[in-house]
Scaffold this motif. Structure first.
Motif, PDB file in Angstrom:
ATOM      1  N   ASP A  38       1.043  -1.236  -0.232  1.00 53.54           N
ATOM      2  CA  ASP A  38      -0.058  -0.146  -0.283  1.00 53.54           C
ATOM      3  C   ASP A  38       1.011   1.153   0.050  1.00 53.54           C
ATOM      4  OD1 ASP A  38      -2.437   1.986   0.619  1.00 53.54           O
ATOM      5  OD2 ASP A  38      -3.252   0.106   0.758  1.00 53.54           O
ATOM      6  N   TYR A 156     -14.184   7.369 -13.136  1.00 56.26           N
ATOM      7  CA  TYR A 156     -13.982   6.321 -12.589  1.00 56.26           C
ATOM      8  C   TYR A 156     -14.541   4.812 -13.609  1.00 56.26           C
ATOM      9  CZ  TYR A 156     -14.429   2.379  -8.980  1.00 56.26           C
ATOM     10  OH  TYR A 156     -14.519   1.285  -8.292  1.00 56.26           O
ATOM     11  N   THR A 191     -17.155   0.635   2.137  1.00 57.61           N
ATOM     12  CA  THR A 191     -15.576   0.769   2.473  1.00 57.61           C
ATOM     13  C   THR A 191     -15.511   2.049   2.812  1.00 57.61           C
ATOM     14  OG1 THR A 191     -14.944   0.954   0.471  1.00 57.61           O
ATOM     15  CG2 THR A 191     -14.980  -1.317   1.346  1.00 57.61           C
TER      16      THR A 191
HETATM   17  N1  LIG Z   1     -16.183  -0.971  -2.536  1.00 54.96           N
HETATM   18  C1  LIG Z   1     -16.896  -1.043  -3.572  1.00 54.96           C
HETATM   19  O1  LIG Z   1     -18.258  -1.099  -3.324  1.00 54.96           O
HETATM   20  C2  LIG Z   1     -16.215  -1.237  -4.858  1.00 54.96           C
HETATM   21  C3  LIG Z   1     -16.932  -1.513  -5.882  1.00 54.96           C
HETATM   22  C4  LIG Z   1     -16.388  -1.860  -7.089  1.00 54.96           C
HETATM   23  C5  LIG Z   1     -15.031  -1.816  -7.285  1.00 54.96           C
HETATM   24  N2  LIG Z   1     -14.330  -1.606  -6.311  1.00 54.96           N
HETATM   25  C6  LIG Z   1     -12.732  -1.751  -6.269  1.00 54.96           C
HETATM   26  O2  LIG Z   1     -12.362  -2.615  -5.463  1.00 54.96           O
HETATM   27  C7  LIG Z   1     -10.946  -2.096  -5.030  1.00 54.96           C
HETATM   28  C8  LIG Z   1     -10.798  -2.014  -3.469  1.00 54.96           C
HETATM   29  O3  LIG Z   1     -11.826  -0.898  -2.946  1.00 54.96           O
HETATM   30  P1  LIG Z   1     -12.242  -0.652  -1.588  1.00 54.96           P
HETATM   31  O4  LIG Z   1     -13.634  -0.029  -1.472  1.00 54.96           O
HETATM   32  O5  LIG Z   1     -11.752  -1.650  -0.713  1.00 54.96           O
HETATM   33  O6  LIG Z   1     -11.233   0.952  -1.546  1.00 54.96           O
HETATM   34  P2  LIG Z   1     -10.644   1.556  -0.476  1.00 54.96           P
HETATM   35  O7  LIG Z   1     -10.465   2.842  -0.596  1.00 54.96           O
HETATM   36  O8  LIG Z   1     -11.286   1.274   1.011  1.00 54.96           O
HETATM   37  O9  LIG Z   1      -9.231   0.679  -0.148  1.00 54.96           O
HETATM   38  C9  LIG Z   1      -8.375   1.220  -1.543  1.00 54.96           C
HETATM   39  C10 LIG Z   1      -6.961   0.887  -0.998  1.00 54.96           C
HETATM   40  O10 LIG Z   1      -5.960   1.221  -2.137  1.00 54.96           O
HETATM   41  C11 LIG Z   1      -4.921   2.068  -1.584  1.00 54.96           C
HETATM   42  N3  LIG Z   1      -4.364   2.679  -2.799  1.00 54.96           N
HETATM   43  C12 LIG Z   1      -4.818   3.954  -3.397  1.00 54.96           C
HETATM   44  N4  LIG Z   1      -4.000   4.534  -4.300  1.00 54.96           N
HETATM   45  C13 LIG Z   1      -2.882   3.597  -4.351  1.00 54.96           C
HETATM   46  C14 LIG Z   1      -1.848   3.694  -4.885  1.00 54.96           C
HETATM   47  N5  LIG Z   1      -1.469   4.579  -5.643  1.00 54.96           N
HETATM   48  N6  LIG Z   1      -0.654   2.740  -4.687  1.00 54.96           N
HETATM   49  C15 LIG Z   1      -0.947   1.762  -3.900  1.00 54.96           C
HETATM   50  N7  LIG Z   1      -2.121   1.579  -3.120  1.00 54.96           N
HETATM   51  C16 LIG Z   1      -3.147   2.336  -3.299  1.00 54.96           C
HETATM   52  C17 LIG Z   1      -5.616   2.679  -0.466  1.00 54.96           C
HETATM   53  O11 LIG Z   1      -4.358   3.313   0.120  1.00 54.96           O
HETATM   54  C18 LIG Z   1      -6.388   1.938   0.120  1.00 54.96           C
HETATM   55  O12 LIG Z   1      -5.601   1.049   1.161  1.00 54.96           O
HETATM   56  C19 LIG Z   1     -10.775  -0.743  -5.822  1.00 54.96           C
HETATM   57  O13 LIG Z   1     -10.033  -1.059  -6.955  1.00 54.96           O
HETATM   58  C20 LIG Z   1     -12.348  -0.267  -5.919  1.00 54.96           C
HETATM   59  O14 LIG Z   1     -12.143   0.566  -7.326  1.00 54.96           O
HETATM   60  C21 LIG Z   1     -14.874  -1.399  -4.860  1.00 54.96           C
END
Ligand SMILES: NC(=O)c1ccc[n+]([C@@H]2O[C@H](COP(=O)([O-])OP(=O)(O)OC[C@H]3O[C@@H](n4cnc5c(N)ncnc54)[C@H](O)[C@@H]3O)[C@@H](O)[C@H]2O)c1
Length: 265
Positions: A38, A156, A191
């Motif tokens: 991360d 996005y 989240t």
């Molecule tokens: N939560 C949802 O409903 C949902 C739906 C569709 C897709 N997603 C995808 O699932 C994945 C995780 O989502 P989440 O809800 O757990 O998000 P979150 O924001 O809780 O976690 C994302 C993590 O990615 C890390 N991150 C961001 N930029 C970074 C970088 N440049 N280098 C390394 N790490 C980085 C952040 O520090 C964080 O720990 C994402 O790709 C998101 O787009 C989530």
């Protein structure tokens, strides 16, 4: 079904919290040696603690996935320590909201840089290792927004659609080495990215009424899929985009089934 992932090595990006953290812990419980990445080491403290309770061999690295030089260092170090990489989960992602006129160019760049370029850079660094092994699993976080975009979510949605085509293209390139490449499309998983469960009750109900299963997704729902896709049981699946949204596409008006049913919610 018994899934055997013992002694496999997995790299997971965006591992500090949310879905990424749960993916790390689920893989570790299945016997995988997890390498959790991360942006900062500090952000990874809780993941590191929980992972080490399951497996002291787990490793964490501060690694911004937009930084190619740092990625190369981290991958070289992980391979030197663990000898191989079997699984790459490109989970890290960022979101941005707003109709197009309100989106600053810098926000567009950030979302594409993390979601698309970051996934590309991680694949570029890990694929040579997997090719040497003649095996591997690459699993990319797309989104339901890549299938049907939300109004006010074009930046996005465009980035996640790019992740899907990157997935398909790489699946084609990597078939000869028995490296599979798949993406998944979560719907709505509360989240820190979205704070769904902190929204007004009526807004929550409107969102849930779009889902056949009428419940928020859980990080474990995604982690279970990632464990399956990581395993030998999924060896004939590649280039796929797996909808894991609780049935957003199943019918036009899923809430009608609840109105007709005598099931108490
Ligand atoms: N939560 C949802 O409903 C949902 C739906 C569709 C897709 N997603 C995808 O699932 C994945 C995780 O989502 P989440 O809800 O757990 O998000 P979150 O924001 O809780 O976690 C994302 C993590 O990615 C890390 N991150 C961001 N930029 C970074 C970088 N440049 N280098 C390394 N790490 C980085 C952040 O520090 C964080 O720990 C994402 O790709 C998101 O787009 C989530």
């Amino acid at each position: 079904m018994h899934i055997d992932l013992s002694e496999k090595v997995a790299i997971v990006t965006g591992a500090a919290r949310g879905i990424g953290k749960e993916i790390c812990l689920s893989l570790a419980r299945e016997g995988v040696i997890v390498v959790a990445l991360d942006v900062t080491e500090a952000a990874l403290a809780s993941t590191a603690h929980d992972l080490h309770e399951i497996d002291p061999r787990a490793r964490t690295y501060a690694c911004d996935i937009r930084d190619a030089a740092r990625i190369d260092t981290v991958i070289a170090d992980a391979v030197a320590a663990l000898g191989r990489i079997d699984i790459l989960v490109n989970n890290a992602g960022v979101v941005d909201e707003g109709v197009i006129e309100t989106v600053a160019e810098a926000r567009w760049d950030l979302v594409q840089d993390v979601n698309v370029k970051g996934t590309f850079l991680m694949c570029k660094a890990v694929i040579p290792v997997m090719k040497r092994q003649r095996s591997g699993r690459i699993i990319n976080a797309a989104s339901f927004a890549a299938i049907v975009p939300r109004v006010g979510g074009v930046v996005y949605a465009a980035s996640k659609a790019a992740v899907v085509q990157l997935t398909r293209g790489l699946a084609g390139e990597l078939g000869p080495w028995e490296i599979t490449v798949n993406a998944y499309a979560p719907g709505m998983i509360p989240t820190e990215m979205n704070h769904f469960t902190e929204r007004p009750a009526q807004e929550q109900e409107e969102l849930l009424s779009t889902l056949t299963l009428h419940r928020w997704g859980r990080p474990e729902d995604i982690a279970n899929l990632v464990c399956f896709l990581s395993s030998d049981r999924a060896s004939y699946i590649t280039g796929a985009l797996i909808d894991i949204s609780g049935g957003k596409l199943a019918t036009q008006l899923p809430h009608e089934a609840y109105a007709l049913s005598d099931v108490n919610r």
